[in-house]
Motif scaffolding. Structure first.
Motif, PDB file in Angstrom:
ATOM      1  N   ARG A 188       8.034  20.931 -11.544  1.00  0.00           N
ATOM      2  CA  ARG A 188       7.016  20.128 -10.811  1.00  0.00           C
ATOM      3  C   ARG A 188       7.338  18.684 -11.073  1.00  0.00           C
ATOM      4  O   ARG A 188       7.513  18.375 -12.256  1.00  0.00           O
ATOM      5  N   PRO A 189       7.132  17.746 -10.311  1.00  0.00           N
ATOM      6  CA  PRO A 189       7.158  16.030 -10.371  1.00  0.00           C
ATOM      7  C   PRO A 189       6.200  15.702 -11.382  1.00  0.00           C
ATOM      8  O   PRO A 189       4.822  16.147 -11.428  1.00  0.00           O
ATOM      9  N   VAL A 190       6.390  14.722 -12.337  1.00  0.00           N
ATOM     10  CA  VAL A 190       5.340  14.379 -13.157  1.00  0.00           C
ATOM     11  C   VAL A 190       5.529  12.665 -12.994  1.00  0.00           C
ATOM     12  O   VAL A 190       6.755  12.332 -13.374  1.00  0.00           O
ATOM     13  N   SER A 191       4.381  11.932 -12.769  1.00  0.00           N
ATOM     14  CA  SER A 191       4.527  10.657 -12.754  1.00  0.00           C
ATOM     15  C   SER A 191       4.595   9.987 -14.153  1.00  0.00           C
ATOM     16  O   SER A 191       4.298  10.623 -14.998  1.00  0.00           O
ATOM     17  N   TRP A 192       4.974   8.643 -14.239  1.00  0.00           N
ATOM     18  CA  TRP A 192       4.900   7.981 -15.513  1.00  0.00           C
ATOM     19  C   TRP A 192       3.609   8.014 -16.116  1.00  0.00           C
ATOM     20  O   TRP A 192       3.480   8.456 -17.293  1.00  0.00           O
ATOM     21  N   GLU A 193       2.566   7.781 -15.210  1.00  0.00           N
ATOM     22  CA  GLU A 193       1.137   7.825 -16.010  1.00  0.00           C
ATOM     23  C   GLU A 193       0.752   8.925 -16.589  1.00  0.00           C
ATOM     24  O   GLU A 193       0.116   9.098 -17.582  1.00  0.00           O
TER      25      GLU A 193
END
Length: 65
Positions: free
Chosen positions: A48-53
């Motif tokens: 799954r994608p994970v944002s920088w934040e």
């Protein structure tokens, strides 16, 4: 050679095709600028994608500075 300057990060396009490799330093900068997203990979069936934040919050929760 420092691991941050060795091209070890695979860059994927929107179709999940490998298009380039980058250094971790470049990848972190791309994530911080919101032009890239990391992937959380847990086994074969969980990607799954994970944002920088979100990534930074997880590091903080694990005591990484």
């Amino acid at each position: 050679m420092n691991i941050l300057t060795k091209a070890t990060v695979l860059v994927l396009n929107r179709n999940w095709q490998a298009i380039n490799v980058r250094t971790p330093r470049e990848a972190f900068c791309m994530m911080a600028a919101n032009v890239a997203t990391s992937l959380e990979v847990q086994g074969e069936n969980h990607i799954r994608p994970v944002s920088w934040e979100e990534w930074i919050i997880r590091l903080d929760e694990h005591g990484v500075k």
